[in-house]
Scaffold this motif. Sequence first.
Motif, PDB file in Angstrom:
ATOM      1  N   GLY A 121       0.775  -1.271  -0.145  1.00 57.81           N
ATOM      2  CA  GLY A 121      -0.083  -0.275   0.416  1.00 57.81           C
ATOM      3  C   GLY A 121       0.717   1.316   0.008  1.00 57.81           C
ATOM      4  O   GLY A 121       2.091   1.136   0.830  1.00 57.81           O
ATOM      5  N   LEU A 122       0.337   2.308  -0.369  1.00 55.73           N
ATOM      6  CA  LEU A 122       1.395   3.113  -0.618  1.00 55.73           C
ATOM      7  C   LEU A 122       1.744   4.220   0.135  1.00 55.73           C
ATOM      8  O   LEU A 122       2.823   4.372   0.494  1.00 55.73           O
ATOM      9  CB  LEU A 122       0.943   4.515  -1.631  1.00 55.73           C
ATOM     10  CG  LEU A 122       1.579   5.761  -2.077  1.00 55.73           C
ATOM     11  CD1 LEU A 122       3.052   5.101  -2.587  1.00 55.73           C
ATOM     12  CD2 LEU A 122       1.028   6.282  -3.199  1.00 55.73           C
ATOM     13  N   ALA A 123       0.910   4.298   1.095  1.00 55.40           N
ATOM     14  CA  ALA A 123       0.904   4.769   2.885  1.00 55.40           C
ATOM     15  C   ALA A 123       1.696   3.907   3.439  1.00 55.40           C
ATOM     16  O   ALA A 123       2.502   4.652   4.379  1.00 55.40           O
ATOM     17  CB  ALA A 123      -0.435   5.538   3.124  1.00 55.40           C
ATOM     18  N   SER A 124       1.491   2.956   3.402  1.00 50.16           N
ATOM     19  CA  SER A 124       2.026   2.077   4.382  1.00 50.16           C
ATOM     20  C   SER A 124       4.060   2.051   4.060  1.00 50.16           C
ATOM     21  O   SER A 124       4.527   1.868   4.676  1.00 50.16           O
ATOM     22  CB  SER A 124       1.025   0.905   4.327  1.00 50.16           C
ATOM     23  OG  SER A 124       1.041   0.331   3.350  1.00 50.16           O
TER      24      SER A 124
ATOM     25  N   SER B 231      10.719   2.813 -10.420  1.00 47.87           N
ATOM     26  CA  SER B 231       8.713   1.827 -10.985  1.00 47.87           C
ATOM     27  C   SER B 231       8.555   2.775  -9.544  1.00 47.87           C
ATOM     28  O   SER B 231       8.019   3.646  -9.441  1.00 47.87           O
ATOM     29  CB  SER B 231       9.367   0.572 -10.717  1.00 47.87           C
ATOM     30  OG  SER B 231       8.341   0.095 -11.245  1.00 47.87           O
ATOM     31  N   TYR B 232       7.348   1.964  -8.999  1.00 53.91           N
ATOM     32  CA  TYR B 232       6.297   2.416  -8.201  1.00 53.91           C
ATOM     33  C   TYR B 232       6.968   2.663  -7.339  1.00 53.91           C
ATOM     34  O   TYR B 232       6.362   3.799  -5.932  1.00 53.91           O
ATOM     35  CB  TYR B 232       5.766   0.960  -7.868  1.00 53.91           C
ATOM     36  CG  TYR B 232       4.973   0.738  -6.206  1.00 53.91           C
ATOM     37  CD1 TYR B 232       4.167   2.194  -5.889  1.00 53.91           C
ATOM     38  CD2 TYR B 232       5.142   0.752  -5.509  1.00 53.91           C
ATOM     39  CE1 TYR B 232       3.592   2.454  -4.584  1.00 53.91           C
ATOM     40  CE2 TYR B 232       4.829  -0.267  -4.341  1.00 53.91           C
ATOM     41  CZ  TYR B 232       3.623   0.883  -3.788  1.00 53.91           C
ATOM     42  OH  TYR B 232       3.293   0.911  -2.859  1.00 53.91           O
ATOM     43  N   GLY B 233       8.665   2.642  -6.717  1.00 52.73           N
ATOM     44  CA  GLY B 233       9.140   2.844  -5.862  1.00 52.73           C
ATOM     45  C   GLY B 233       9.334   4.883  -5.804  1.00 52.73           C
ATOM     46  O   GLY B 233       9.758   5.019  -4.651  1.00 52.73           O
ATOM     47  N   GLY B 234       9.165   5.134  -7.111  1.00 49.71           N
ATOM     48  CA  GLY B 234       8.783   6.319  -7.338  1.00 49.71           C
ATOM     49  C   GLY B 234       8.091   7.127  -6.791  1.00 49.71           C
ATOM     50  O   GLY B 234       8.015   8.306  -5.676  1.00 49.71           O
ATOM     51  N   ALA B 235       6.671   6.865  -6.414  1.00 49.68           N
ATOM     52  CA  ALA B 235       6.112   6.817  -5.794  1.00 49.68           C
ATOM     53  C   ALA B 235       6.315   6.720  -4.487  1.00 49.68           C
ATOM     54  O   ALA B 235       5.904   7.800  -3.338  1.00 49.68           O
ATOM     55  CB  ALA B 235       4.635   6.097  -6.021  1.00 49.68           C
TER      56      ALA B 235
ATOM     57  N   PRO C 249      -4.183   8.241  -3.108  1.00 48.67           N
ATOM     58  CA  PRO C 249      -3.450   9.630  -3.636  1.00 48.67           C
ATOM     59  C   PRO C 249      -2.112   9.334  -3.017  1.00 48.67           C
ATOM     60  O   PRO C 249      -2.138   8.957  -1.885  1.00 48.67           O
ATOM     61  CB  PRO C 249      -4.786  10.350  -3.247  1.00 48.67           C
ATOM     62  CG  PRO C 249      -5.367   9.609  -2.469  1.00 48.67           C
ATOM     63  CD  PRO C 249      -5.515   8.541  -2.576  1.00 48.67           C
ATOM     64  N   ALA C 250      -1.302  10.022  -3.832  1.00 52.35           N
ATOM     65  CA  ALA C 250       0.167  10.397  -2.881  1.00 52.35           C
ATOM     66  C   ALA C 250      -0.027  11.616  -1.546  1.00 52.35           C
ATOM     67  O   ALA C 250      -1.334  12.538  -1.378  1.00 52.35           O
ATOM     68  CB  ALA C 250       0.962  11.249  -3.672  1.00 52.35           C
TER      69      ALA C 250
END
Length: 238
Positions: free
Chosen positions: A43-46, A68-72, A170-171
């Motif tokens: 999960g982005l937040a976690s 990749s997703y690590g950028g977010a 959302p970020a």
Amino acid sequence: MTTTPTALLVHGAFADAGSWAGVVAELQNHGIPVIAPPNPLRGLASDAAYIASVAAQIDGPVVLVGHSYGGAIITVAGTVENVVGLVYIAAYVPEEGESLGELQGRFPLSPLVSNLKQWTYPVEGAEPAVEVTIQAEAFPAIFAADVPAPVTKALAVSQRPLATSVFDEPAAAAAWQTKPSWALVAGADEAINPDVERFGAKRAGATTVELEGASHAVAVSRPKEVADLIRDAVRATS
């Protein structure tokens, strides 16, 4: 306290921290402290909270590097006080309040989207959640077209799955709004549309380089060039 920033390398989906091995060796050869922790991919937040916690426990300044997703993740986690720079490697660069689905939706979808395999994983007290990997037969062409075939075969069967929920989250912040950033665009990326990478890098005002012919697995296939950009960021923030 060290004055040379530590490079904290955050891998993305369908890979693990071992994907940074060549980059780690290059950075260590140049005397740059480096750490490549596991990314939970849940999960982005976690995930961002975990990486932020790792960064906060490092003595001295930190340059966050996300593939990749690590950028977010580094976009959100980069608000930690001792983070002094952000480096995006073939990565998503979201705006505050923007989800990866929204960012991707601005551009034609990459071949990755139609070559995902769904799995489920247990969630305590709730229904099983959905995660995805890249179909093994499609993995070489989509993820690592410029990596030797024996390596891609191993990578294809050792993928770290990504929770699909990350695309709707959302970020919560965008650290690039207040901290300097660098970006590497993989010109032949079939996992993330290179236009998504270019757009995010330009919006963030990142110092950007593009590698023609580079696949999404650019950290594996072109570790020296990736490390060179990270070194630029470390020098600029020292």
